[in-house]
Design a protein around this motif. Structure first.
Motif, PDB file in Angstrom:
ATOM      1  N   LEU A 137      34.061  31.406  37.135  1.00 65.18           N
ATOM      2  CA  LEU A 137      35.237  32.193  36.757  1.00 65.18           C
ATOM      3  C   LEU A 137      34.921  33.107  35.576  1.00 65.18           C
ATOM      4  N   LEU A 138      34.208  32.594  34.595  1.00 67.44           N
ATOM      5  CA  LEU A 138      33.829  33.382  33.429  1.00 67.44           C
ATOM      6  C   LEU A 138      32.932  34.551  33.827  1.00 67.44           C
ATOM      7  N   ILE A 139      31.973  34.315  34.705  1.00 68.45           N
ATOM      8  CA  ILE A 139      31.079  35.377  35.176  1.00 68.45           C
ATOM      9  C   ILE A 139      31.868  36.440  35.933  1.00 68.45           C
ATOM     10  N   ILE A 140      32.820  36.023  36.748  1.00 67.58           N
ATOM     11  CA  ILE A 140      33.650  36.981  37.492  1.00 67.58           C
ATOM     12  C   ILE A 140      34.471  37.835  36.534  1.00 67.58           C
ATOM     13  N   ILE A 146      35.247  43.089  33.794  1.00 68.80           N
ATOM     14  CA  ILE A 146      35.388  43.893  32.570  1.00 68.80           C
ATOM     15  C   ILE A 146      34.295  44.959  32.498  1.00 68.80           C
ATOM     16  N   ILE A 147      33.063  44.568  32.785  1.00 70.20           N
ATOM     17  CA  ILE A 147      31.948  45.514  32.738  1.00 70.20           C
ATOM     18  C   ILE A 147      32.117  46.604  33.796  1.00 70.20           C
ATOM     19  N   ILE A 148      32.498  46.230  34.999  1.00 69.02           N
ATOM     20  CA  ILE A 148      32.698  47.223  36.067  1.00 69.02           C
ATOM     21  C   ILE A 148      33.837  48.174  35.712  1.00 69.02           C
ATOM     22  N   SER A 149      34.917  47.645  35.166  1.00 72.07           N
ATOM     23  CA  SER A 149      36.042  48.480  34.757  1.00 72.07           C
ATOM     24  C   SER A 149      35.628  49.465  33.661  1.00 72.07           C
ATOM     25  N   PHE A 150      34.881  48.987  32.681  1.00 74.60           N
ATOM     26  CA  PHE A 150      34.400  49.839  31.592  1.00 74.60           C
ATOM     27  C   PHE A 150      33.509  50.949  32.132  1.00 74.60           C
ATOM     28  N   MET A 151      32.573  50.595  32.987  1.00 74.83           N
ATOM     29  CA  MET A 151      31.658  51.584  33.560  1.00 74.83           C
ATOM     30  C   MET A 151      32.405  52.601  34.426  1.00 74.83           C
ATOM     31  N   ASN A 152      33.416  52.149  35.155  1.00 76.62           N
ATOM     32  CA  ASN A 152      34.227  53.048  35.969  1.00 76.62           C
ATOM     33  C   ASN A 152      34.976  54.050  35.080  1.00 76.62           C
TER      34      ASN A 152
END
Length: 135
Positions: free
Chosen positions: A5-8, A13-19
């Motif tokens: 769950l933590l990894i997901i 968060i990382i994908i959202s930031f990069m987007n």
């Protein structure tokens, strides 16, 4: 289970930031930052520098509004759809700083930019007046 769950969550968060950074790049490829917020820049320039300030680019995401020989500088920084404005005003060897982060400013219309600029001016005037009344 907790690690998964933590990894997901971290991945999201990382994908959202990069987007959001990708969206920024697309916007700024079409329109330079100072033009994206041109009404904020114009109003602050007219107020702080009587229209004589210059935009000095730092990089694709930030610039300064400044006039040589004046006692203030206004920095604009744009990232992930948020605009941070830092207005520095020197007064008798002291510095008054107003820093505002404005979230979700990807699609501001003229009226919204005008409201933001006048709110910044009002807040900076208040800070300077309070500070100068104390000294």
């Amino acid at each position: 289970m907790i690690w998964t769950l933590l990894i997901i969550i971290v991945g999201f968060i990382i994908i959202s930031f990069m987007n959001n950074l990708r969206k920024d790049n697309m916007e700024l490829n079409d329109q330079p930052l100072e033009l994206k917020f041109e009404y904020i820049v114009k109003i602050l320039n007219n107020f702080a520098f009587e229209g004589a300030g210059s935009v000095i680019g730092i990089d694709k995401r930030s610039f300064n509004l400044y006039e040589e020989g004046k006692n203030q500088i206004i920095n604009f920084h744009y990232s992930t759809g948020h605009l941070t404005i830092i207005w520095k005003y020197k007064y008798f060897m002291q510095e008054v700083i107003l820093e505002k982060q404005l979230p979700n400013v990807r699609n501001l219309d003229i009226a919204a930019q005008q409201r933001i600029a006048w709110a910044l001016i009002e807040e900076m005037e208040s800070k300077v007046n309070v500070w100068t009344d104390v000294t």
